[in-house]
Design a protein around this motif. Structure first.
Motif, mmCIF file in Angstrom:
data_model
loop_
_atom_site.group_PDB
_atom_site.id
_atom_site.type_symbol
_atom_site.label_atom_id
_atom_site.label_comp_id
_atom_site.label_asym_id
_atom_site.label_seq_id
_atom_site.Cartn_x
_atom_site.Cartn_y
_atom_site.Cartn_z
ATOM 1 N N ALA A 198 -2.802 27.144 3.316
ATOM 2 C CA ALA A 198 -2.726 28.410 4.375
ATOM 3 C C ALA A 198 -3.394 29.458 3.830
ATOM 4 O O ALA A 198 -3.706 29.500 2.670
ATOM 5 N N PRO A 199 -3.692 30.386 4.834
ATOM 6 C CA PRO A 199 -3.601 30.403 6.180
ATOM 7 C C PRO A 199 -4.528 29.459 7.026
ATOM 8 O O PRO A 199 -4.524 29.509 8.420
ATOM 9 N N HIS A 200 -5.437 28.781 6.454
ATOM 10 C CA HIS A 200 -6.556 28.011 7.013
ATOM 11 C C HIS A 200 -6.052 26.739 7.897
ATOM 12 O O HIS A 200 -6.346 26.565 8.895
ATOM 13 N N ILE A 201 -4.921 25.998 7.078
ATOM 14 C CA ILE A 201 -4.255 25.096 7.635
ATOM 15 C C ILE A 201 -2.724 25.175 7.115
ATOM 16 O O ILE A 201 -2.570 25.272 5.786
ATOM 17 N N SER A 202 -1.961 25.107 7.994
ATOM 18 C CA SER A 202 -0.499 25.578 7.719
ATOM 19 C C SER A 202 0.164 24.403 7.161
ATOM 20 O O SER A 202 0.063 23.268 7.275
ATOM 21 N N ILE A 211 0.932 -1.136 0.032
ATOM 22 C CA ILE A 211 -0.128 0.016 -0.015
ATOM 23 C C ILE A 211 1.150 1.080 0.148
ATOM 24 O O ILE A 211 1.866 1.332 0.798
ATOM 25 N N GLU A 212 0.448 1.848 -0.803
ATOM 26 C CA GLU A 212 1.275 3.435 -0.994
ATOM 27 C C GLU A 212 0.874 4.660 -0.530
ATOM 28 O O GLU A 212 -0.565 4.683 -0.273
ATOM 29 N N LEU A 213 1.656 5.632 0.273
ATOM 30 C CA LEU A 213 1.005 6.928 0.366
ATOM 31 C C LEU A 213 0.761 7.543 -0.734
ATOM 32 O O LEU A 213 1.421 8.008 -1.606
ATOM 33 N N PRO A 214 -0.681 8.013 -0.839
ATOM 34 C CA PRO A 214 -0.838 8.897 -1.997
ATOM 35 C C PRO A 214 -0.376 10.060 -1.983
ATOM 36 O O PRO A 214 -0.025 10.763 -0.826
ATOM 37 N N GLU A 215 -0.227 10.735 -3.107
ATOM 38 C CA GLU A 215 0.323 12.189 -3.151
ATOM 39 C C GLU A 215 -0.725 12.988 -2.829
ATOM 40 O O GLU A 215 -1.851 12.867 -2.933
ATOM 41 N N LEU A 216 -0.290 14.152 -1.980
ATOM 42 C CA LEU A 216 -1.082 15.373 -1.687
ATOM 43 C C LEU A 216 -1.601 15.847 -3.081
ATOM 44 O O LEU A 216 -1.078 15.880 -4.092
ATOM 45 N N PRO A 217 -3.190 16.324 -3.066
ATOM 46 C CA PRO A 217 -3.475 16.643 -4.382
ATOM 47 C C PRO A 217 -3.187 18.256 -4.420
ATOM 48 O O PRO A 217 -3.696 18.626 -5.523
ATOM 49 N N TYR A 218 -2.347 18.865 -3.758
ATOM 50 C CA TYR A 218 -1.982 20.287 -3.701
ATOM 51 C C TYR A 218 -0.738 20.276 -3.116
ATOM 52 O O TYR A 218 -0.223 19.506 -2.184
ATOM 53 N N PRO A 219 0.065 21.540 -3.173
ATOM 54 C CA PRO A 219 1.552 21.640 -2.356
ATOM 55 C C PRO A 219 0.938 21.848 -0.957
ATOM 56 O O PRO A 219 -0.346 22.231 -0.690
ATOM 57 N N LYS A 220 2.249 21.346 -0.081
ATOM 58 C CA LYS A 220 1.772 21.341 1.494
ATOM 59 C C LYS A 220 1.540 22.880 1.974
ATOM 60 O O LYS A 220 0.769 22.745 3.207
ATOM 61 N N ASP A 221 1.785 23.721 1.162
ATOM 62 C CA ASP A 221 1.315 24.923 1.874
ATOM 63 C C ASP A 221 0.068 25.686 1.035
ATOM 64 O O ASP A 221 -0.172 26.957 1.252
ATOM 65 N N ALA A 222 -0.481 24.927 0.388
ATOM 66 C CA ALA A 222 -1.518 25.369 -0.422
ATOM 67 C C ALA A 222 -2.902 25.830 0.416
ATOM 68 O O ALA A 222 -3.860 26.647 -0.325
ATOM 69 N N ASN A 246 -13.533 27.131 4.744
ATOM 70 C CA ASN A 246 -12.950 28.029 3.712
ATOM 71 C C ASN A 246 -12.149 27.313 2.605
ATOM 72 O O ASN A 246 -11.573 27.454 1.602
ATOM 73 N N LEU A 247 -12.442 25.836 2.751
ATOM 74 C CA LEU A 247 -11.488 24.970 2.229
ATOM 75 C C LEU A 247 -12.196 23.604 1.254
ATOM 76 O O LEU A 247 -11.714 22.815 0.627
ATOM 77 N N VAL A 248 -13.588 23.653 1.885
ATOM 78 C CA VAL A 248 -14.340 22.642 1.277
ATOM 79 C C VAL A 248 -14.254 22.348 -0.258
ATOM 80 O O VAL A 248 -14.570 23.326 -0.868
#
Ligand SMILES: [Fe+2]
Length: 217
Positions: free
Chosen positions: A39-43, A26-37, A203-205
Motif C-alpha cells: 500500500a498505497p499502490h496495491i491495497s 502443492i502448497e500455497l507459498p507464503e507472501l514475501p511481505y505482509p499483505k499491507d506492505a 513503484n513496486l518493481v
C-alpha cells in the motif's frame, strides 16, 4: 533480502503411517511481505482477494485435479510444460502468481541499478524506453493475462504477453519479471483503470528479483 523467494512446489514424497507412498500436495507459498506492505499502490484488500482467494483457490483446485493422475507429485514446472486444460491453467496460475508476488517489493520501484540496469539498457537503450514498451504491452493485452520480461534461449530480452494462464516456460523462455493484468489484480484499487494500476506497478518493481533471475539458469 525480502521478496526474493522463487516459485516452488512442495512435491516430495512421504511415507504414510501404513507405509505407502503419498504424493505431497502443492502448497500455497507464503507472501514475501505482509499483505499491507504494498500500500498505497496495491491495497491489503486487493492482496486479501488476490492472494488469499484467487491464488489459494488455484492451489486447492490443482490438488483436486491431479489426485490419482500422472501429475500427482510432479513439480509445477513439469505440470505446466506437459498438462493441458484445467490442470495446466491452475498449475500455471499458481506459478505465475508466486512469480508476480516476487516481482513486487515494498522496497522496490524507482530505476534499476547494477545487472538489471545493464541488461535493460542493452536491450532497450534506456529504462524510460523499457518502461514505455512494457507499459504499452501490459495495457493493450486484450482480456486477462500477463505481461512478462523474458530472456530468450539466445540470451536476448523480450517483452511478451500471454493470455489467461499462459507461461513463457512452455516455449523455453525464462521469465525475469511479470505484471498480472487480470482484472482481479486491480479492480478493487483502480476499478477498470488498468493504466493507473500499471503506473502503480512501477513503484513496486523488485529489481533485485529481476537481477537474480538474469543470473540464474
Ligand atoms: Fe492474478
Amino acid at each position: 533480502m525480502r521478496g526474493m523467494r522463487k516459485p516452488q512446489a512442495a512435491r516430495t514424497e512421504t511415507i504414510g503411517m501404513e507405509g505407502e507412498k503419498h504424493a505431497m500436495a502443492i502448497e500455497l507459498p507464503e507472501l514475501p511481505y505482509p499483505k499491507d506492505a504494498l500500500a498505497p499502490h496495491i491495497s491489503a484488500e486487493t492482496i486479501d482477494f488476490h492472494y488469499g482467494a484467487h491464488h489459494a483457490t488455484y492451489v486447492k483446485n490443482l490438488n483436486n485435479l491431479v489426485r490419482d493422475t500422472e501429475f500427482a507429485g510432479a513439480s509445477l514446472e513439469d505440470i505446466i510444460c506437459k498438462a493441458k486444460g484445467g490442470i495446466f491453467n491452475n498449475a500455471a496460475q499458481i506459478w505465475n502468481h508466486t512469480f508476480y508476488w516476487n516481482s513486487l517489493s515494498p522496497d522496490g520501484g524507482g530505476e534499476p541499478t547494477g545487472a538489471a540496469k545493464t541488461a535493460i539498457d542493452q536491450a532497450y537503450g534506456s529504462f524510460a524506453k523499457f518502461k514505455e514498451d512494457f507499459s504499452g504491452k501490459a495495457a493493450t493485452l486484450f482480456g486477462s493475462g500477463w505481461c512478462w520480461l523474458i530472456k530468450n534461449p539466445d540470451g536476448s530480452l523480450s517483452i511478451e504477453q500471454t493470455q489467461n494462464a499462459g507461461n513463457p516456460i512452455t516455449e523455453g523462455k525464462k521469465p525475469l519479471l511479470t505484471c498480472d493484468v487480470w482484472e482481479h489484480a486491480y479492480y478493487i484499487d483502480y476499478r477498470n483503470a488498468r493504466p493507473k494500476y500499471i503506473e502503480a506497478f512501477w513503484n513496486l518493481v523488485n529489481w533485485s528479483f529481476l537481477a537474480s533471475n538474469l543470473g540464474s539458469k
